[in-house]
Design an enzyme around this catalytic site. Sequence first.
Site: not given
Length: 194
Positions: A69, A71, A97, A100
């Site tokens: 992801h 992040e 999410c 993260c």
Amino acid sequence: MHLDTGTHGHSGFPQAPQLSEWMLLALEQAERALSLGEAPIGCVLLRADGSTLSAGINTMMASGNLIAHAEINAFASAAGKTTDGEELILVSSLEPCVMCTGAAMQAGVVTIVYALQAPADAGTSRVTPPQSPGATMPLIIGNVLADGSRKLFATWMELHDGDASRSVQRRFVQQLLALTASQRAQPKVATASG
């Protein structure tokens, strides 16, 4: 949802012009991801003074790594560049999410700013305050330039319409666009626990 600055170590929270400036940086990263064929998710990790520490984009397709992801990639890029106890700000084009958000807490992020809400995942509202030393409970500010992020996802859908290799991503983006169709563009402020 509420803002309790006393529990976050903040003397105040960023104002709208500063939030928009930061979000434009994250949206630039999301545009970069889109240009590389990835889902248009980008973020920047900032120091408390607003200077950029690192940036990341979603690289799940290119890497084949389901946890790549934006992040997580930004945190990896920042490794070794911070000092113990340094307060950080995470700015993402999509609501982080659970993974993260949890990583942000462990990394010392005191503020999470996101553009478009991710109602199906709602990562920032599904975590509880950390108990471990050094972990933080971030201030969460959402819906900052959400329309810009939503437009990037709509563009992604147009670019990948009918692409069988993107069926899982396409279902995610379709759901995201459907669930955010009526979102108001008002910024919202909350703690990760609600």
